[in-house]
Design a protein around this motif. Sequence first.
Motif, PDB file in Angstrom:
ATOM      1  N   ARG A  79       0.840  -1.200   0.000  1.00  0.00           N
ATOM      2  CA  ARG A  79       0.000   0.000   0.000  1.00  0.00           C
ATOM      3  C   ARG A  79       0.871   1.244   0.000  1.00  0.00           C
ATOM      4  O   ARG A  79       2.047   1.201   0.344  1.00  0.00           O
ATOM      5  CB  ARG A  79      -0.909  -0.008   1.225  1.00  0.00           C
ATOM      6  N   TYR A  80       0.224   2.348  -0.351  1.00  0.00           N
ATOM      7  CA  TYR A  80       0.912   3.635  -0.327  1.00  0.00           C
ATOM      8  C   TYR A  80       1.531   3.856   1.054  1.00  0.00           C
ATOM      9  O   TYR A  80       0.902   3.623   2.081  1.00  0.00           O
ATOM     10  CB  TYR A  80      -0.072   4.762  -0.645  1.00  0.00           C
ATOM     11  N   GLY A  81       2.784   4.273   1.061  1.00  0.00           N
ATOM     12  CA  GLY A  81       3.488   4.529   2.315  1.00  0.00           C
ATOM     13  C   GLY A  81       4.328   3.359   2.797  1.00  0.00           C
ATOM     14  O   GLY A  81       5.230   3.552   3.605  1.00  0.00           O
ATOM     15  N   ASP A  82       4.015   2.145   2.313  1.00  0.00           N
ATOM     16  CA  ASP A  82       4.867   1.011   2.669  1.00  0.00           C
ATOM     17  C   ASP A  82       6.255   1.222   2.082  1.00  0.00           C
ATOM     18  O   ASP A  82       6.418   1.895   1.060  1.00  0.00           O
ATOM     19  CB  ASP A  82       4.316  -0.306   2.093  1.00  0.00           C
ATOM     20  N   LYS A  83       7.231   0.636   2.717  1.00  0.00           N
ATOM     21  CA  LYS A  83       8.570   0.572   2.140  1.00  0.00           C
ATOM     22  C   LYS A  83       8.795  -0.857   1.680  1.00  0.00           C
ATOM     23  O   LYS A  83       8.396  -1.808   2.366  1.00  0.00           O
ATOM     24  CB  LYS A  83       9.638   0.998   3.145  1.00  0.00           C
ATOM     25  N   ILE A  84       9.423  -0.987   0.518  1.00  0.00           N
ATOM     26  CA  ILE A  84       9.655  -2.288  -0.100  1.00  0.00           C
ATOM     27  C   ILE A  84      11.130  -2.625   0.000  1.00  0.00           C
ATOM     28  O   ILE A  84      11.992  -1.776  -0.242  1.00  0.00           O
ATOM     29  CB  ILE A  84       9.309  -2.251  -1.602  1.00  0.00           C
ATOM     30  N   ILE A  85      11.406  -3.863   0.343  1.00  0.00           N
ATOM     31  CA  ILE A  85      12.766  -4.397   0.247  1.00  0.00           C
ATOM     32  C   ILE A  85      12.757  -5.336  -0.951  1.00  0.00           C
ATOM     33  O   ILE A  85      11.970  -6.282  -0.996  1.00  0.00           O
ATOM     34  CB  ILE A  85      13.170  -5.186   1.508  1.00  0.00           C
ATOM     35  N   VAL A  86      13.610  -5.055  -1.917  1.00  0.00           N
ATOM     36  CA  VAL A  86      13.746  -5.946  -3.067  1.00  0.00           C
ATOM     37  C   VAL A  86      15.084  -6.671  -2.915  1.00  0.00           C
ATOM     38  O   VAL A  86      16.141  -6.042  -2.903  1.00  0.00           O
ATOM     39  CB  VAL A  86      13.709  -5.192  -4.411  1.00  0.00           C
ATOM     40  N   GLU A  87      15.005  -7.983  -2.785  1.00  0.00           N
ATOM     41  CA  GLU A  87      16.199  -8.825  -2.697  1.00  0.00           C
ATOM     42  C   GLU A  87      16.390  -9.475  -4.065  1.00  0.00           C
ATOM     43  O   GLU A  87      15.545 -10.236  -4.517  1.00  0.00           O
ATOM     44  CB  GLU A  87      16.011  -9.881  -1.625  1.00  0.00           C
ATOM     45  N   THR A  88      17.504  -9.141  -4.707  1.00  0.00           N
ATOM     46  CA  THR A  88      17.810  -9.622  -6.047  1.00  0.00           C
ATOM     47  C   THR A  88      18.997 -10.567  -5.962  1.00  0.00           C
ATOM     48  O   THR A  88      20.049 -10.192  -5.456  1.00  0.00           O
ATOM     49  CB  THR A  88      18.158  -8.442  -6.975  1.00  0.00           C
ATOM     50  N   THR A  89      18.820 -11.791  -6.462  1.00  0.00           N
ATOM     51  CA  THR A  89      19.864 -12.812  -6.422  1.00  0.00           C
ATOM     52  C   THR A  89      20.218 -13.227  -7.834  1.00  0.00           C
ATOM     53  O   THR A  89      19.336 -13.585  -8.622  1.00  0.00           O
ATOM     54  CB  THR A  89      19.389 -14.043  -5.616  1.00  0.00           C
ATOM     55  N   PHE A  90      21.499 -13.173  -8.150  1.00  0.00           N
ATOM     56  CA  PHE A  90      21.987 -13.628  -9.450  1.00  0.00           C
ATOM     57  C   PHE A  90      21.970 -15.153  -9.476  1.00  0.00           C
ATOM     58  O   PHE A  90      22.428 -15.797  -8.536  1.00  0.00           O
ATOM     59  CB  PHE A  90      23.423 -13.117  -9.668  1.00  0.00           C
ATOM     60  N   VAL A  91      21.442 -15.720 -10.550  1.00  0.00           N
ATOM     61  CA  VAL A  91      21.382 -17.172 -10.716  1.00  0.00           C
ATOM     62  C   VAL A  91      22.439 -17.570 -11.742  1.00  0.00           C
ATOM     63  O   VAL A  91      22.380 -17.164 -12.900  1.00  0.00           O
ATOM     64  CB  VAL A  91      19.985 -17.632 -11.188  1.00  0.00           C
ATOM     65  N   GLU A  92      23.399 -18.366 -11.302  1.00  0.00           N
ATOM     66  CA  GLU A  92      24.477 -18.815 -12.179  1.00  0.00           C
ATOM     67  C   GLU A  92      23.937 -19.788 -13.223  1.00  0.00           C
ATOM     68  O   GLU A  92      23.135 -20.672 -12.914  1.00  0.00           O
ATOM     69  CB  GLU A  92      25.588 -19.465 -11.354  1.00  0.00           C
ATOM     70  N   THR A  93      24.355 -19.604 -14.461  1.00  0.00           N
ATOM     71  CA  THR A  93      23.997 -20.483 -15.565  1.00  0.00           C
ATOM     72  C   THR A  93      25.139 -20.493 -16.571  1.00  0.00           C
ATOM     73  O   THR A  93      25.893 -19.523 -16.660  1.00  0.00           O
ATOM     74  CB  THR A  93      22.683 -20.044 -16.246  1.00  0.00           C
ATOM     75  N   ARG A  94      25.260 -21.564 -17.313  1.00  0.00           N
ATOM     76  CA  ARG A  94      26.276 -21.645 -18.368  1.00  0.00           C
ATOM     77  C   ARG A  94      25.785 -21.016 -19.658  1.00  0.00           C
ATOM     78  O   ARG A  94      26.554 -20.832 -20.584  1.00  0.00           O
ATOM     79  CB  ARG A  94      26.670 -23.098 -18.597  1.00  0.00           C
ATOM     80  N   ALA A  95      24.499 -20.709 -19.714  1.00  0.00           N
ATOM     81  CA  ALA A  95      23.919 -20.079 -20.905  1.00  0.00           C
ATOM     82  C   ALA A  95      24.283 -18.599 -20.947  1.00  0.00           C
ATOM     83  O   ALA A  95      24.607 -17.999 -19.925  1.00  0.00           O
ATOM     84  CB  ALA A  95      22.406 -20.250 -20.883  1.00  0.00           C
ATOM     85  N   ALA A  96      24.204 -18.024 -22.128  1.00  0.00           N
ATOM     86  CA  ALA A  96      24.508 -16.599 -22.311  1.00  0.00           C
ATOM     87  C   ALA A  96      23.288 -15.777 -21.903  1.00  0.00           C
ATOM     88  O   ALA A  96      22.622 -15.152 -22.732  1.00  0.00           O
ATOM     89  CB  ALA A  96      24.908 -16.333 -23.759  1.00  0.00           C
TER      90      ALA A  96
END
Length: 148
Positions: A79-96
């Motif tokens: 809701r308006y006024g909430d603060k968001i924590i975005v946790e971003t994790t890199f996923v290792e892959t052999r693909a480009a």
Amino acid sequence: MKRNSTAEATELVNRTVFPVRFSEVDTMRIVWHGHYIKYMEEGREAFGLEHGISYMQMYDKGFMVPVVSVKCDYKQPLRYGDKIIVETTFVETRAAKLIYKFRLFRSSDNVLVATGKSIQVFITEDHELQLTFPEFFEEWKREKGLIK
């Protein structure tokens, strides 16, 4: 954040916090579902800046990384006024590809509000898809301990 243990490989994570803005809520006074994708984008940008693989750094090397897949599972409303924590994790892959997983939390009570995943590919400035990862990306992965 970089986590190491003998049981798991290096994991690269970024956590960023920002407020829900008034323009992001709908008539039900909750964040419109499409904005969660934007929050994941903000997480990717913060991750890139922290870990030395920002969009502009890639562009300066002659590559763009368009999103080809994005998924979001909604758990709880924001809701308006909430603060968001975005946790971003890199996923290792052999693909480009660049693959990220996301967990979004409401900061006031640390409740998980959404999870997600995005996939990006490397293309040249001429829009040619790269089937192997660019040399600079391989070097970055080596520097971060993701490959030997």
